[in-house]
Write a protein that holds these residues in place. Structure first.
Motif, PDB file in Angstrom:
ATOM      1  N   SER A  72       0.827  -1.207   0.000  1.00  0.00           N
ATOM      2  CA  SER A  72       0.000   0.000   0.000  1.00  0.00           C
ATOM      3  C   SER A  72       0.867   1.266   0.000  1.00  0.00           C
ATOM      4  N   ASN A  73       1.884   1.298   0.878  1.00  0.00           N
ATOM      5  CA  ASN A  73       2.779   2.463   0.970  1.00  0.00           C
ATOM      6  C   ASN A  73       3.540   2.676  -0.341  1.00  0.00           C
ATOM      7  N   THR A  74       3.990   1.568  -0.948  1.00  0.00           N
ATOM      8  CA  THR A  74       4.763   1.638  -2.194  1.00  0.00           C
ATOM      9  C   THR A  74       3.911   2.210  -3.324  1.00  0.00           C
ATOM     10  N   LEU A  75       2.655   1.778  -3.419  1.00  0.00           N
ATOM     11  CA  LEU A  75       1.742   2.282  -4.449  1.00  0.00           C
ATOM     12  C   LEU A  75       1.383   3.750  -4.195  1.00  0.00           C
ATOM     13  N   TYR A  76       1.137   4.089  -2.935  1.00  0.00           N
ATOM     14  CA  TYR A  76       0.715   5.456  -2.595  1.00  0.00           C
ATOM     15  C   TYR A  76       1.840   6.461  -2.842  1.00  0.00           C
ATOM     16  N   TYR A  77       3.085   6.037  -2.609  1.00  0.00           N
ATOM     17  CA  TYR A  77       4.249   6.893  -2.841  1.00  0.00           C
ATOM     18  C   TYR A  77       4.327   7.345  -4.299  1.00  0.00           C
ATOM     19  N   LYS A  78       3.827   6.491  -5.201  1.00  0.00           N
ATOM     20  CA  LYS A  78       3.838   6.792  -6.636  1.00  0.00           C
ATOM     21  C   LYS A  78       2.485   7.310  -7.136  1.00  0.00           C
ATOM     22  N   ARG A  79       1.684   7.866  -6.249  1.00  0.00           N
ATOM     23  CA  ARG A  79       0.297   8.205  -6.628  1.00  0.00           C
ATOM     24  C   ARG A  79       0.187   9.248  -7.731  1.00  0.00           C
ATOM     25  N   PHE A  80       1.192  10.125  -7.911  1.00  0.00           N
ATOM     26  CA  PHE A  80       1.098  11.160  -8.940  1.00  0.00           C
ATOM     27  C   PHE A  80       1.561  10.669 -10.319  1.00  0.00           C
ATOM     28  N   PHE A  81       2.212   9.512 -10.351  1.00  0.00           N
ATOM     29  CA  PHE A  81       2.582   8.836 -11.609  1.00  0.00           C
ATOM     30  C   PHE A  81       2.512   7.338 -11.302  1.00  0.00           C
ATOM     31  N   PRO A  82       1.288   6.802 -11.136  1.00  0.00           N
ATOM     32  CA  PRO A  82       1.119   5.497 -10.488  1.00  0.00           C
ATOM     33  C   PRO A  82       1.675   4.319 -11.291  1.00  0.00           C
ATOM     34  N   TYR A  83       1.964   3.260 -10.528  1.00  0.00           N
ATOM     35  CA  TYR A  83       2.150   1.957 -11.165  1.00  0.00           C
ATOM     36  C   TYR A  83       0.766   1.560 -11.689  1.00  0.00           C
ATOM     37  N   TYR A  84       0.654   1.284 -13.001  1.00  0.00           N
ATOM     38  CA  TYR A  84      -0.646   0.873 -13.549  1.00  0.00           C
ATOM     39  C   TYR A  84      -0.792  -0.630 -13.310  1.00  0.00           C
ATOM     40  N   ALA A  85      -0.954  -0.974 -12.018  1.00  0.00           N
ATOM     41  CA  ALA A  85      -1.002  -2.376 -11.601  1.00  0.00           C
ATOM     42  C   ALA A  85      -2.156  -2.559 -10.624  1.00  0.00           C
ATOM     43  N   PHE A  86      -2.922  -3.607 -10.835  1.00  0.00           N
ATOM     44  CA  PHE A  86      -4.063  -3.912  -9.966  1.00  0.00           C
ATOM     45  C   PHE A  86      -3.777  -5.251  -9.297  1.00  0.00           C
ATOM     46  N   ASN A  87      -3.550  -5.182  -7.986  1.00  0.00           N
ATOM     47  CA  ASN A  87      -2.979  -6.326  -7.276  1.00  0.00           C
ATOM     48  C   ASN A  87      -3.957  -6.981  -6.313  1.00  0.00           C
ATOM     49  N   VAL A  88      -3.771  -8.295  -6.152  1.00  0.00           N
ATOM     50  CA  VAL A  88      -4.350  -9.008  -5.011  1.00  0.00           C
ATOM     51  C   VAL A  88      -3.188  -9.694  -4.303  1.00  0.00           C
ATOM     52  N   LEU A  89      -3.159  -9.549  -2.987  1.00  0.00           N
ATOM     53  CA  LEU A  89      -2.117 -10.169  -2.179  1.00  0.00           C
ATOM     54  C   LEU A  89      -2.771 -11.227  -1.310  1.00  0.00           C
ATOM     55  N   GLY A  90      -2.220 -12.418  -1.330  1.00  0.00           N
ATOM     56  CA  GLY A  90      -2.791 -13.505  -0.529  1.00  0.00           C
ATOM     57  C   GLY A  90      -1.717 -14.228   0.249  1.00  0.00           C
ATOM     58  N   GLY A  91      -2.130 -14.867   1.344  1.00  0.00           N
ATOM     59  CA  GLY A  91      -1.173 -15.635   2.146  1.00  0.00           C
ATOM     60  C   GLY A  91      -1.787 -16.022   3.471  1.00  0.00           C
ATOM     61  N   LEU A  92      -0.917 -16.248   4.461  1.00  0.00           N
ATOM     62  CA  LEU A  92      -1.365 -16.608   5.806  1.00  0.00           C
ATOM     63  C   LEU A  92      -0.936 -15.524   6.779  1.00  0.00           C
ATOM     64  N   ASP A  93      -1.802 -15.189   7.736  1.00  0.00           N
ATOM     65  CA  ASP A  93      -1.428 -14.200   8.752  1.00  0.00           C
ATOM     66  C   ASP A  93      -0.679 -14.882   9.892  1.00  0.00           C
ATOM     67  N   SER A  94      -0.383 -14.144  10.964  1.00  0.00           N
ATOM     68  CA  SER A  94       0.434 -14.689  12.060  1.00  0.00           C
ATOM     69  C   SER A  94      -0.276 -15.814  12.815  1.00  0.00           C
ATOM     70  N   GLU A  95      -1.610 -15.883  12.694  1.00  0.00           N
ATOM     71  CA  GLU A  95      -2.363 -16.965  13.343  1.00  0.00           C
ATOM     72  C   GLU A  95      -2.511 -18.188  12.441  1.00  0.00           C
ATOM     73  N   GLY A  96      -1.988 -18.101  11.210  1.00  0.00           N
ATOM     74  CA  GLY A  96      -2.104 -19.222  10.269  1.00  0.00           C
ATOM     75  C   GLY A  96      -3.404 -19.228   9.485  1.00  0.00           C
TER      76      GLY A  96
END
Length: 224
Positions: free
Chosen positions: A100-124
């Motif tokens: 989120s921070n990486t995308l927001y940093y480039k908000r005035f010339f954005p990465y034209y990328a639409f992402n989904v992030l998946g995985g396991l949290d600290s509780e599994g």
């Protein structure tokens, strides 16, 4: 005198493709097709849109694949620095905030990328985070991004309807399906989307993250 013709050049392109992620009680399924297009041309039929960011974090991205590649390299470098400083891998929710921070940093010339992030949290538990191009994100039970997302999302809503985020006490966002049922659902929605979306097709790559690690499956889609 003839009016001046301005060059209509754009720094962006949309290479199409579709990404889907589903979170379960102890697993996460992340899937994307392998077709990369521009306009009515297919550039390649075997391009992976899925990137492993950490042991328990996987990102699938559609949009402009040059920007996606730049984004992946940026995240890999930031994760390496994190590992040197903290002597451990980033958790999936931490990676979600970094993205989120990486995308927001480039908000005035954005990465034209639409992402989904998946995985396991600290509780599994399985977790899915869905993004817009400028870093606004949300933890959800399932999500779809890309050219076929408008075809796939209504089906996922119908089969996996999340409880309202306004309900109190807050309900878990994970889906009630077993791992095998989630993989079968992903195969079904991609087969359907491929029938109607010219930018989705060829093959679907399915990545399953659970306590045992990461495994991949492939299923062929129609190639026309």
């Amino acid at each position: 005198m003839a009016s001046k013709q301005h060059a209509n050049w754009s720094p962006y392109d949309n290479n199409g493709g579709t990404c889907v992620a589903i979170a379960g009680s102890d697993y996460c399924v992340i899937a994307a097709d392998t077709r990369m297009s521009t306009g009515y041309s297919i550039l390649t039929r075997e391009y992976s849109k899925i990137c492993k960011l950490a042991d328990k974090s996987v990102m699938a991205s559609s949009g402009f694949q040059a920007d996606v590649k730049a984004l992946q390299k940026n995240l890999a470098a930031r994760h390496l620095i994190y590992q040197h400083q903290h002597n451990k891998q980033m958790s999936c929710p931490a990676m979600a905030q970094l993205l989120s921070n990486t995308l927001y940093y480039k908000r005035f010339f954005p990465y034209y990328a639409f992402n989904v992030l998946g995985g396991l949290d600290s509780e599994g538990k399985g977790c899915v985070f869905t993004y817009d191009a400028v870093g606004s994100y949300e933890r959800v039970g399932y999500s779809a991004q890309g050219s076929g997302s408008t075809l796939i999302m209504p089906v996922l809503d119908n089969q996996l309807k999340s409880p309202s985020p306004l309900l109190l006490p807050a309900k878990d966002a994970v889906t009630p399906l077993s791992e095998m049922e989630a993989v079968d659902l992903v195969k079904d929605v991609f087969a359907s989307a491929t029938e109607r979306d010219i930018y989705t097709g060829d093959r679907v790559e399915i990545v399953i993250v659970n306590a045992g690690g990461i495994r991949r499956e492939y299923t062929d889609l129609r190639k026309d």
